[in-house]
Write a protein that holds these residues in place. Structure first.
Motif, PDB file in Angstrom:
ATOM      1  N   LEU A  40       0.650  -1.288  -0.029  1.00  0.00           N
ATOM      2  CA  LEU A  40      -0.024  -0.067  -0.092  1.00  0.00           C
ATOM      3  C   LEU A  40       0.914   1.162   0.051  1.00  0.00           C
ATOM      4  N   LEU A  41       2.020   1.167   0.587  1.00  0.00           N
ATOM      5  CA  LEU A  41       2.932   2.363   0.641  1.00  0.00           C
ATOM      6  C   LEU A  41       3.323   2.607  -0.731  1.00  0.00           C
ATOM      7  N   VAL A  42       3.916   1.491  -1.372  1.00  0.00           N
ATOM      8  CA  VAL A  42       4.428   1.892  -2.601  1.00  0.00           C
ATOM      9  C   VAL A  42       3.400   2.276  -3.550  1.00  0.00           C
ATOM     10  N   MET A  43       1.999   1.902  -3.561  1.00  0.00           N
ATOM     11  CA  MET A  43       0.932   2.388  -4.452  1.00  0.00           C
ATOM     12  C   MET A  43       0.753   3.936  -4.064  1.00  0.00           C
ATOM     13  N   ILE A  44       0.958   4.459  -2.762  1.00  0.00           N
ATOM     14  CA  ILE A  44       0.467   5.788  -2.394  1.00  0.00           C
ATOM     15  C   ILE A  44       1.839   6.543  -3.054  1.00  0.00           C
ATOM     16  N   LEU A  45       2.961   6.102  -2.807  1.00  0.00           N
ATOM     17  CA  LEU A  45       3.930   6.879  -3.604  1.00  0.00           C
ATOM     18  C   LEU A  45       3.766   6.968  -5.007  1.00  0.00           C
ATOM     19  N   SER A  46       3.303   5.849  -5.713  1.00  0.00           N
ATOM     20  CA  SER A  46       3.218   5.768  -7.145  1.00  0.00           C
ATOM     21  C   SER A  46       2.093   6.857  -7.521  1.00  0.00           C
ATOM     22  N   ALA A  47       0.981   6.844  -6.891  1.00  0.00           N
ATOM     23  CA  ALA A  47      -0.154   7.919  -7.114  1.00  0.00           C
ATOM     24  C   ALA A  47       0.551   9.205  -7.013  1.00  0.00           C
ATOM     25  N   ILE A  48       1.321   9.732  -5.931  1.00  0.00           N
ATOM     26  CA  ILE A  48       1.708  10.909  -5.806  1.00  0.00           C
ATOM     27  C   ILE A  48       2.545  11.361  -7.149  1.00  0.00           C
ATOM     28  N   PHE A  49       3.317  10.307  -7.400  1.00  0.00           N
ATOM     29  CA  PHE A  49       4.454  10.770  -8.277  1.00  0.00           C
ATOM     30  C   PHE A  49       4.001  10.460  -9.888  1.00  0.00           C
ATOM     31  N   LEU A  50       2.897   9.752 -10.132  1.00  0.00           N
ATOM     32  CA  LEU A  50       2.364   9.435 -11.525  1.00  0.00           C
ATOM     33  C   LEU A  50       2.076  10.756 -12.283  1.00  0.00           C
ATOM     34  N   ILE A  51       1.241  11.673 -11.599  1.00  0.00           N
ATOM     35  CA  ILE A  51       0.839  12.654 -12.462  1.00  0.00           C
ATOM     36  C   ILE A  51       1.990  13.904 -12.896  1.00  0.00           C
ATOM     37  N   PRO A  52       2.889  14.152 -12.171  1.00  0.00           N
ATOM     38  CA  PRO A  52       3.931  14.875 -12.622  1.00  0.00           C
ATOM     39  C   PRO A  52       4.912  13.982 -13.608  1.00  0.00           C
ATOM     40  N   ILE A  53       5.188  12.880 -13.390  1.00  0.00           N
ATOM     41  CA  ILE A  53       5.996  12.138 -14.370  1.00  0.00           C
ATOM     42  C   ILE A  53       4.918  11.859 -15.697  1.00  0.00           C
ATOM     43  N   SER A  54       3.835  11.844 -15.637  1.00  0.00           N
ATOM     44  CA  SER A  54       3.040  11.673 -17.002  1.00  0.00           C
ATOM     45  C   SER A  54       3.329  13.027 -17.734  1.00  0.00           C
ATOM     46  N   TYR A  68       6.678  13.221 -19.274  1.00  0.00           N
ATOM     47  CA  TYR A  68       6.624  12.274 -20.706  1.00  0.00           C
ATOM     48  C   TYR A  68       5.995  12.632 -21.544  1.00  0.00           C
ATOM     49  N   SER A  69       4.735  13.148 -21.279  1.00  0.00           N
ATOM     50  CA  SER A  69       4.007  13.320 -22.426  1.00  0.00           C
ATOM     51  C   SER A  69       4.215  14.739 -23.432  1.00  0.00           C
ATOM     52  N   THR A  70       5.062  15.538 -22.679  1.00  0.00           N
ATOM     53  CA  THR A  70       5.452  16.850 -23.258  1.00  0.00           C
ATOM     54  C   THR A  70       6.962  16.941 -23.743  1.00  0.00           C
ATOM     55  N   THR A  71       7.826  16.038 -23.107  1.00  0.00           N
ATOM     56  CA  THR A  71       9.146  16.148 -23.323  1.00  0.00           C
ATOM     57  C   THR A  71       9.820  14.911 -23.798  1.00  0.00           C
ATOM     58  N   GLY A  72       9.114  13.567 -23.609  1.00  0.00           N
ATOM     59  CA  GLY A  72       9.749  12.348 -24.190  1.00  0.00           C
ATOM     60  C   GLY A  72      10.762  11.851 -22.996  1.00  0.00           C
ATOM     61  N   PHE A  73      10.733  12.414 -21.849  1.00  0.00           N
ATOM     62  CA  PHE A  73      11.798  12.021 -21.105  1.00  0.00           C
ATOM     63  C   PHE A  73      10.828  11.440 -19.578  1.00  0.00           C
ATOM     64  N   SER A  74      11.251  10.278 -19.122  1.00  0.00           N
ATOM     65  CA  SER A  74      10.478   9.930 -17.791  1.00  0.00           C
ATOM     66  C   SER A  74      11.603   9.102 -16.975  1.00  0.00           C
ATOM     67  N   PHE A  75      11.133   8.888 -15.696  1.00  0.00           N
ATOM     68  CA  PHE A  75      11.945   7.923 -14.738  1.00  0.00           C
ATOM     69  C   PHE A  75      10.968   7.380 -14.028  1.00  0.00           C
ATOM     70  N   ASP A  76      11.328   6.059 -13.383  1.00  0.00           N
ATOM     71  CA  ASP A  76      10.482   5.336 -12.514  1.00  0.00           C
ATOM     72  C   ASP A  76      10.953   5.582 -11.038  1.00  0.00           C
ATOM     73  N   LEU A  77      10.157   4.854 -10.390  1.00  0.00           N
ATOM     74  CA  LEU A  77      10.162   5.134  -8.831  1.00  0.00           C
ATOM     75  C   LEU A  77      11.083   3.858  -8.115  1.00  0.00           C
ATOM     76  N   GLY A  78      11.544   3.125  -8.964  1.00  0.00           N
ATOM     77  CA  GLY A  78      12.634   2.079  -8.232  1.00  0.00           C
ATOM     78  C   GLY A  78      13.527   2.536  -7.301  1.00  0.00           C
ATOM     79  N   VAL A  79      14.234   3.308  -7.472  1.00  0.00           N
ATOM     80  CA  VAL A  79      15.172   3.935  -6.452  1.00  0.00           C
ATOM     81  C   VAL A  79      14.568   4.201  -5.210  1.00  0.00           C
ATOM     82  N   LEU A  80      13.543   5.325  -5.250  1.00  0.00           N
ATOM     83  CA  LEU A  80      12.871   5.799  -4.350  1.00  0.00           C
ATOM     84  C   LEU A  80      12.164   4.661  -3.399  1.00  0.00           C
ATOM     85  N   VAL A  81      11.828   3.628  -4.058  1.00  0.00           N
ATOM     86  CA  VAL A  81      11.173   2.598  -3.411  1.00  0.00           C
ATOM     87  C   VAL A  81      12.080   1.586  -2.451  1.00  0.00           C
ATOM     88  N   GLU A  82      13.345   1.463  -3.172  1.00  0.00           N
ATOM     89  CA  GLU A  82      14.463   0.854  -2.645  1.00  0.00           C
ATOM     90  C   GLU A  82      14.912   1.593  -1.230  1.00  0.00           C
TER      91      GLU A  82
END
Length: 846
Positions: A553-567, A570-584
């Motif tokens: 549930l903690l990972v899902m909450i973190l993803s929900a917070i970051f998903l909008i900024p990342i989208s 990505y949708s305007t510049t072609g660059f994105s990053f994932d949350l793998g390191v933050l989750v680590e």
């Protein structure tokens, strides 16, 4: 502009002007023509809209454009200047607008309202909908057939270094003749599926069917992340070799991680799909190739070129197919063109700074088109490429060398830019020597063995991630506060069951045309999310994973917070990053000492964002191509289901049948570079933990979060006060350039920047007609050529090992960068006399 096109413009403009001052009107049109490049196929339609549009309506549209696209780095500069000048000078004074300015105002308004403000989008789309059926049985068959084949092959070659992959462009080329063949042989009859009647052969294979098949195999592109990383690291004897990670566990894990990202897509549809500003530069080349294959070109010349897109594609494809044999087999020094290392082959500084396995700061570092196009320079906006390369130069030219030459945290004893974990003797870390019970740290063994150590490149990459995470969220909120607020309110209303109007951006013509098709209900996404969560809970509860449910549930909450900024990014510049390191970091602190818990959480954090963006990009392709959202949803769902089981089957076969899989000396280069990174993360952040890494070994890293929290505010102040000067300065992208190391290097981006300047800046500004017709075709032709040539080369001359021993295939390997001086050559410093560096045994931080 060609004479025939000029004639069309003049005739069309005469309708608007009633024949008055045609030369002046054409000159006014020509001023924006270089920015808009209206094709002769669409000019009559657009001019009809101009003729029928009152100036009051045009000014209203332009006023909303100024508000909606302020700060939009993709909006054409000349068009913006035209619109801003007209709105600033004539708002409220319509009677004083000169006829030429009124015509420009109506032309700009018509293009934006009925087509698109972006020349990139106009190059690959049409402002109409032919209303043909997309999700026909034969489109499903073609899409799923190539989705299954590509998933199998791409999963199989994923552990290889370098990997061989069948790109989406190749699948498009294979799908087109497949669909054409079915249109020739299938009977003209109807079948009933789930109460709906489908024609087996509705006629010629059409553009929408081709696009629908493309969306299906795009959803399965790349294989299942958890299958090719988690399962490989869990089950391979080279890593953990866990007996309990049975097929049942694998199915639960991979199904839940793949589909949870699908469920999260529902929360970003408004900003990532239906917003005009969400241009998605990464999908335009895919749409362009489908048009090349299915739509006949107009015959008029473009900047002196009369060749059709179709013929041009195959010329570039065949030329590149032949060319790829040189860097891959005949002249391998073209791939690793480390000519600076040839001058001083035994010099650590030269090899570490300029080599492919070093930092790669070499102005001419490769002649391999695969490496040159690695960064997608023919589809990524040039401002995005330039910002990222600035970050690469800062990181590779300053931060990493500073760590290395100052021997910060003992990095001088290690390779400068590797992504593996080392012991205090500079050897690969053997996790089995510090484990007990398969998933916990034996502190006594650990004190006798070694702490984990990172290379300078890995340290810089982790530091960049720590800065990037808070920075990206805060900067997005500062610059897109209204949009983010509306989106969160929209998501909340959807959760409460209120009706959402995802396609509210009525100034976007594609959204208006899509209104005739039913939207995917929010509860469909919520059901998928609930099922995925249930599967994940079963996975961690049934099997000995040491993973608490609250961590999911903690990972899902973190993803929900970051998903909008990342989208948005990505949708305007072609660059994105994932949350793998933050989750680590988060899971490493909260669930201490468990490598399995970290791997599960890392896969989840990676997949929620990555899969959500992948699905959203496919839905944007459907949006541009006028494919019903429900059809896109079903196609993606089915393709993902096939992808999961095929990926699992391939990975388990490899583990059982490929000798030496993932070892550095594996003869066919199945060295598993990405699984090495995954494995290293599970050791450092899971088994040993961030309290050791950040608290004792690398304490400076944790201040990256503080820097990322504070830095957005002064940069926001500067960009607000120097808006025109800093319009294309994107600090998030600059930070993204810091992520381009360990194990890759600047070699993967330098020549790509040159190509990006030529195609995405010079040709786009000077020869827009040519660029719109041929740029994306060039991108897909090069990608397709590599995807075809790589397997042919591998199976014909590499797999059976038929080397060509001559200077061009050996010169690069006789350097430190090429491995000619062994592991010792990569180290700037020799080991201390005591035989190791760092703390003494028995005093390791824990």
């Amino acid at each position: 502009m060609e004479s025939k096109e000029k004639d069309v413009f003049v005739r069309s403009c005469s309708v608007v002007s009633n024949g008055d001052n045609l030369d002046g009107i054409f000159q006014a049109i020509h001023e924006i023509g270089e920015d808009h490049n209206i094709s002769t196929d669409d000019v009559e339609r657009i001019v009809d809209k101009v003729r029928d549009m009152p100036i009051e309506r045009a000014m209203e549209i332009l006023g909303r454009v100024i508000e909606a696209h302020d700060g939009d780095v993709n909006f054409p500069v000349n068009s913006w200047n035209n619109i801003k000048s007209i709105v600033d000078n004539y708002s409220g004074k319509l009677a004083t607008i000169p006829p030429e300015k009124a015509l420009i105002a109506k032309m700009e308004a018509a293009l934006i309202y009925y087509y698109s403000p972006y020349s990139e989008v106009r190059a690959v789309t049409v402002p109409t909908d032919d209303e043909t059926v997309a999700d026909t049985p034969r489109a499903y068959f073609v899409g799923l057939l190539w989705a299954m084949i590509s998933t199998a092959l791409n999963t199989f070659f994923y552990p290889r270094r370098p990997a061989i992959a069948i790109s989406v462009s190749v699948l498009q080329m294979l799908a087109y003749p497949s669909g054409w063949l079915l249109s020739m042989v299938l009977p003209d009859r109807c079948i009933n599926i789930c109460g709906r009647s489908y024609k087996l052969n509705p006629g010629p294979w059409c553009t929408k069917e081709q696009m629908f098949a493309t969306i299906i195999f795009t959803a399965a592109d790349g294989g299942a992340y958890a299958a090719i990383n988690n399962v490989m690291v869990h089950n391979s004897s080279y890593y953990y070799g866990s007996d309990w990670a049975t097929f049942g566990y694998q199915v639960l894990l991979v199904l839940s991680t793949q589909f949870m990202g699908f469920g999260f897509t529902g929360m970003i549809r408004r900003i990532a799909i239906y917003s005009t500003r969400a241009m998605w530069p990464t999908v335009l080349s895919t749409i362009a190739l489908n048009r090349t294959l299915t739509v006949k070109d107009s015959p008029e010349p473009i900047n002196g070129w009369t060749i059709s897109r179709y013929k041009y594609f195959f010329i570039i494809f065949l030329a590149c197919f032949v060319y790829f044999w040189f860097p891959s087999y005949l002249f391998e020094a073209m791939h690793n063109f480390n000519w600076m290392c040839w001058i001083k082959p035994d010099n650590n500084a030269v090899n570490s700074i300029t080599g492919l396995r070093g930092i790669g700061l070499n102005p001419l570092s490769t002649l391999d088109l695969h490496l040159i196009t690695f960064s997608n320079p023919l589809s990524t906006p040039f401002f995005s490429q330039l910002n990222r390369y600035a970050g690469i130069l800062l990181d590779g030219g300053l931060v990493i060398p500073l760590f290395y030459w100052l021997n910060h945290a003992y990095t001088g004893y290690l390779r400068i830019n590797e992504n593996i974990i080392y012991t205090n003797k500079g050897e690969d870390y053997d996790v089995k020597r510090v484990m007990k019970n398969g998933d916990s740290l034996d502190k006594a063994k650990y004190q006798k063995y070694s702490p984990p150590f990172f290379s300078a490149g890995t340290l810089a990459t982790y530091g960049a991630y720590f800065v990037l995470y808070p920075f990206s969220v805060i900067e997005t909120i500062l610059y897109n506060y209204k949009l983010v607020k509306i989106e969160f309110i929209d998501v909340w209303n959807g959760i409460k069951g209120q009706k959402r109007a995802n396609r509210i951006d009525q100034d976007d013509p594609h959204s208006r045309m899509m209104l005739k098709y039913l939207e995917v209900p929010d509860w469909w996404f919520l059901i998928i999310l609930a099922i995925s969560l249930t599967l994940m809970v079963l996975c961690v509860e049934i099997y000995p994973t040491n993973t608490p449910v609250w961590s999911i549930l903690l990972v899902m909450i973190l993803s929900a917070i970051f998903l909008i900024p990342i989208s948005i990014l990505y949708s305007t510049t072609g660059f994105s990053f994932d949350l793998g390191v933050l989750v680590e970091i988060v899971i490493g602190y909260t669930v201490r000492g468990s490598s399995v818990a970290l791997m599960i959480s890392k896969a989840l954090g990676h997949n929620i964002t990555t899969q959500a963006l992948n699905y959203a990009s496919a839905q944007k392709m459907g949006h541009y191509s006028k494919i019903p959202p429900i059809a896109v949803f079903k196609g993606q769902l089915i393709a993902t289901l096939f992808q999961v089981f095929i990926s699992l089957g391939i990975v388990n076969w490899q583990i059982s049948n490929i000798e030496g899989l993932c070892t550095p000396s594996q003869p066919s280069r199945f060295n598993c570079p990405n699984s090495n990174t995954f494995f290293a993360s599970s050791i450092a952040w899971g088994l040993i933990g961030p309290n050791v890494i950040l608290g004792h070994l690398y304490p400076l890293l944790k201040y990256g979060f503080l820097l990322g929290t504070l830095l957005p505010f002064p940069l926001y102040f500067l960009r607000k006060h120097y808006k025109r000067l800093l319009k294309h300065f994107q600090p998030t992208l600059v930070l993204g350039g810091f992520l381009c190391f360990a194990p890759i290097s600047a070699v993967h981006y330098t020549e790509g920047l040159y190509v990006g300047f030529i195609f995405m800046y010079y040709l786009r500004r000077r020869y827009l007609n040519w660029w719109e017709k041929y740029n994306y075709v060039t991108a897909t032709a090069v990608s397709a050529a590599f995807s075809f040539s790589a397997p042919v080369i591998f199976f014909s001359v590499q797999y059976i090992r038929q080397p060509l021993n001559w200077w061009g295939n050996t010169v690069f390997s006789k350097t430190i960068d090429g491995g000619g001086f062994g592991p010792e050559g990569f180290r700037r410093l020799s080991l201390p006399q005591k035989g190791y560096f760092g703390p003494d045994p028995g005093n390791y931080p824990s």
